[in-house]
Design a protein around this motif. Structure first.
Motif, PDB file in Angstrom:
ATOM      1  N   UNK A  25       0.837  -1.206   0.000  1.00 18.98           N
ATOM      2  CA  UNK A  25       0.000   0.000   0.000  1.00 18.98           C
ATOM      3  C   UNK A  25       0.872   1.256   0.000  1.00 18.98           C
ATOM      4  N   UNK A  26       1.950   1.251   0.776  1.00 23.82           N
ATOM      5  CA  UNK A  26       2.842   2.417   0.806  1.00 23.82           C
ATOM      6  C   UNK A  26       3.477   2.655  -0.556  1.00 23.82           C
ATOM      7  N   UNK A  27       3.844   1.585  -1.245  1.00 27.08           N
ATOM      8  CA  UNK A  27       4.443   1.729  -2.574  1.00 27.08           C
ATOM      9  C   UNK A  27       3.434   2.319  -3.556  1.00 27.08           C
ATOM     10  N   UNK A  28       2.185   1.908  -3.454  1.00 25.24           N
ATOM     11  CA  UNK A  28       1.154   2.469  -4.331  1.00 25.24           C
ATOM     12  C   UNK A  28       0.898   3.938  -3.995  1.00 25.24           C
ATOM     13  N   UNK A  29       0.827   4.245  -2.705  1.00 26.92           N
ATOM     14  CA  UNK A  29       0.564   5.627  -2.292  1.00 26.92           C
ATOM     15  C   UNK A  29       1.692   6.570  -2.705  1.00 26.92           C
ATOM     16  N   UNK A  30       2.923   6.104  -2.616  1.00 25.46           N
ATOM     17  CA  UNK A  30       4.065   6.962  -2.936  1.00 25.46           C
ATOM     18  C   UNK A  30       4.316   7.099  -4.431  1.00 25.46           C
ATOM     19  N   UNK A  46      -5.660  -2.512  -1.669  1.00 25.89           N
ATOM     20  CA  UNK A  46      -5.744  -1.092  -2.034  1.00 25.89           C
ATOM     21  C   UNK A  46      -7.167  -0.568  -1.863  1.00 25.89           C
ATOM     22  N   UNK A  47      -8.131  -1.323  -2.349  1.00 22.98           N
ATOM     23  CA  UNK A  47      -9.525  -0.888  -2.206  1.00 22.98           C
ATOM     24  C   UNK A  47      -9.942  -0.828  -0.739  1.00 22.98           C
ATOM     25  N   UNK A  48      -9.480  -1.785   0.070  1.00 18.60           N
ATOM     26  CA  UNK A  48      -9.819  -1.784   1.496  1.00 18.60           C
ATOM     27  C   UNK A  48      -9.247  -0.560   2.193  1.00 18.60           C
ATOM     28  N   UNK A  49      -8.009  -0.210   1.872  1.00 19.75           N
ATOM     29  CA  UNK A  49      -7.384   0.961   2.486  1.00 19.75           C
ATOM     30  C   UNK A  49      -8.096   2.230   2.050  1.00 19.75           C
ATOM     31  N   UNK A  50      -8.464   2.311   0.787  1.00 19.26           N
ATOM     32  CA  UNK A  50      -9.165   3.503   0.283  1.00 19.26           C
ATOM     33  C   UNK A  50     -10.539   3.651   0.949  1.00 19.26           C
ATOM     34  N   UNK A  51     -11.199   2.528   1.227  1.00 15.79           N
ATOM     35  CA  UNK A  51     -12.546   2.575   1.807  1.00 15.79           C
ATOM     36  C   UNK A  51     -12.522   2.709   3.331  1.00 15.79           C
ATOM     37  N   UNK A  65      -6.064   2.767   6.846  1.00 15.85           N
ATOM     38  CA  UNK A  65      -4.938   1.873   7.046  1.00 15.85           C
ATOM     39  C   UNK A  65      -5.218   0.669   7.932  1.00 15.85           C
ATOM     40  N   UNK A  66      -6.177   0.786   8.835  1.00 19.69           N
ATOM     41  CA  UNK A  66      -6.470  -0.341   9.727  1.00 19.69           C
ATOM     42  C   UNK A  66      -7.025  -1.546   8.975  1.00 19.69           C
ATOM     43  N   UNK A  67      -7.475  -1.334   7.746  1.00 20.16           N
ATOM     44  CA  UNK A  67      -8.081  -2.416   6.961  1.00 20.16           C
ATOM     45  C   UNK A  67      -7.089  -3.515   6.614  1.00 20.16           C
TER      46      UNK A  67
END
Length: 104
Positions: free
Chosen positions: A17-22, A46-51, A54-56
């Motif tokens: 997720x961090x790699x995608x965000x950065x 990615x979808x879980x984090x967006x919805x 980060x706790x997802x």
């Protein structure tokens, strides 16, 4: 990924997720190749984090599951174990000298 401990799985999800965000990786396919996971998993995380935030993707504590076919509760289980400790099957009118699954 199932071969990793829950903590290692969580770490991997957070790194993806961090790699995608950065922007270090731009697509699910690229992230999957870099981190050695499936494209589907990357998309799910990615979808879980967006919805949900980060706790997802954090490791959730595992709950113990009741065993298959458990028919008695905790107190009854204690009574059965005490009876097995103190008596043999012949003492209570069953055949055999050893406790078996069927006799219990």
């Amino acid at each position: 990924m199932r071969r990793l401990s829950p903590a290692a799985q969580e770490d991997l999800r957070l790194r993806v997720v961090a790699a995608l965000e950065s922007g270090r990786v731009r697509t699910y396919v690229q992230a999957a190749e870099v981190f050695g996971v499936s494209e589907r998993s990357v998309g799910t995380w990615w979808r879980a984090v967006r919805a949900e935030g980060g706790r997802a993707v954090l490791a959730a504590p595992r709950e113990s599951r009741a065993g298959k076919g458990e028919l008695i509760g905790e107190s009854a289980r204690g009574a059965v174990l005490r009876a097995m400790r103190d008596y043999t099957p012949t003492d209570i009118g069953q055949s055999g000298v050893l406790w078996t699954r069927a006799s219990v």
